[in-house]
Design an enzyme around this catalytic site. Sequence first.
Site, short mmCIF file in Angstrom:
data_model
loop_
_atom_site.label_atom_id
_atom_site.label_comp_id
_atom_site.label_asym_id
_atom_site.label_seq_id
_atom_site.Cartn_x
_atom_site.Cartn_y
_atom_site.Cartn_z
N ASP A 234 0.88 -1.26 -0.03
CA ASP A 234 0.02 -0.07 0.08
C ASP A 234 0.91 1.21 -0.05
O ASP A 234 0.56 2.47 0.05
CB ASP A 234 -0.98 -0.09 1.20
CG ASP A 234 -0.55 -0.02 2.45
OD1 ASP A 234 0.81 -0.16 2.66
OD2 ASP A 234 -1.11 -0.32 3.34
N SER A 235 2.09 1.02 0.05
CA SER A 235 3.40 2.00 -0.32
C SER A 235 2.85 2.58 -1.63
O SER A 235 3.53 3.60 -2.08
CB SER A 235 4.70 1.83 -0.10
OG SER A 235 4.96 0.27 -0.66
N ASP B 86 -1.10 -6.15 -0.35
CA ASP B 86 -1.51 -5.45 0.76
C ASP B 86 -2.88 -5.31 0.73
O ASP B 86 -3.75 -4.87 -0.27
CB ASP B 86 -0.92 -4.23 1.05
CG ASP B 86 0.25 -4.30 1.82
OD1 ASP B 86 0.68 -5.28 2.58
OD2 ASP B 86 1.03 -3.11 2.00
N LYS C 189 -1.45 -9.31 2.47
CA LYS C 189 -0.70 -8.98 3.87
C LYS C 189 -1.57 -7.98 4.63
O LYS C 189 -2.22 -7.37 3.92
CB LYS C 189 0.59 -8.37 3.36
CG LYS C 189 1.44 -8.02 4.53
CD LYS C 189 2.85 -7.50 4.23
CE LYS C 189 2.77 -6.11 3.80
NZ LYS C 189 2.51 -5.20 4.62
N GLU D 240 -1.82 -5.76 8.58
CA GLU D 240 -1.04 -5.39 9.62
C GLU D 240 -1.78 -5.46 10.91
O GLU D 240 -3.08 -5.27 11.12
CB GLU D 240 -0.91 -3.79 9.49
CG GLU D 240 0.09 -3.12 8.06
CD GLU D 240 -0.02 -1.93 8.12
OE1 GLU D 240 -0.16 -1.22 9.10
OE2 GLU D 240 0.92 -1.43 7.07
N GLU E 232 8.98 -4.62 10.71
CA GLU E 232 9.33 -3.48 10.19
C GLU E 232 9.84 -2.44 11.37
O GLU E 232 9.16 -2.46 12.12
CB GLU E 232 7.97 -2.66 9.58
CG GLU E 232 8.54 -1.43 9.00
CD GLU E 232 7.62 -0.73 7.99
OE1 GLU E 232 7.83 0.32 7.41
OE2 GLU E 232 6.72 -1.39 7.52
#
EC number: 2.1.2.11
Length: 271
Positions: A51-52, A90, A120, A122, A189
Amino acid sequence: MSVHSEIKKVTTETLRKMKFDKEKITMLTAYDYTTAKMVDAGGVDAILIGDSAANVMAGHETTLPITLDQMIYHAQCVVRGVDRALVVADLPFGTYQSDPQKALESGVRMMKESGAHAVKIEGGEEIADSVSRLINAGIPVMGHLGLTPQSIYQFGTYKVRAKEDAEAEKLIKDAKILEELGCFALVLEKIPADLAKKVSESISIPTIGIGAGPDCDGQVLVYHDMVGMNKGFSPKFLRRYLDLYTEITGAVSQYVKDVKDVSFPNKNESY
């Protein structure tokens, strides 16, 4: 026999075996077909549609604004360019956090519409129900602990996470919970290298670090950072392998000059 059928595709099982064999896992981001083709041809084991994309493709300050539809679009583009690597996408902010049913619907859409191999998400214990729902539906899930950029407004900073004992203990506990739930791997991270080593040794699934030291089972970087397309972003953990920003702006300047002074196109470049 076609060339494609001879390529041994990387799967979630491949990554588990790599950890067992102590072979480091390599991962980079990609957000489009052309980049995905190059990254795959370069031999990485896994490609992350991060999602970067919100930052490097759309110019947003955080990862929060990107939508599921936009992430599916990026993932579709990447999947078309990949022959070998495992493709992980993501799920963006707001598509899984508090509602396991919504998480399932988001995951199903991503897998069906993009062709990605895994998703993925978080977080740790607080998203356990969402992780379970996804995995029970047969969707492979990669976890993400430490600095979780979707929670940036809760943290208020992009500094290193889990320096304090309480947060470190929670992170280890969360890693074990995600393993028990059935995640096939974990991104760690921006956490202290010693803690990343401890986590990597305490679980049987692979850890992939970004700013988490050399003892993770693998490493991931954002492609645009690694090839030096970004000038402003220089965290300690980033190694730049190219300086494409300088190369590309130089090439553009040369093109502008050549057009202005009518040296492009020349006779050989004209019909």
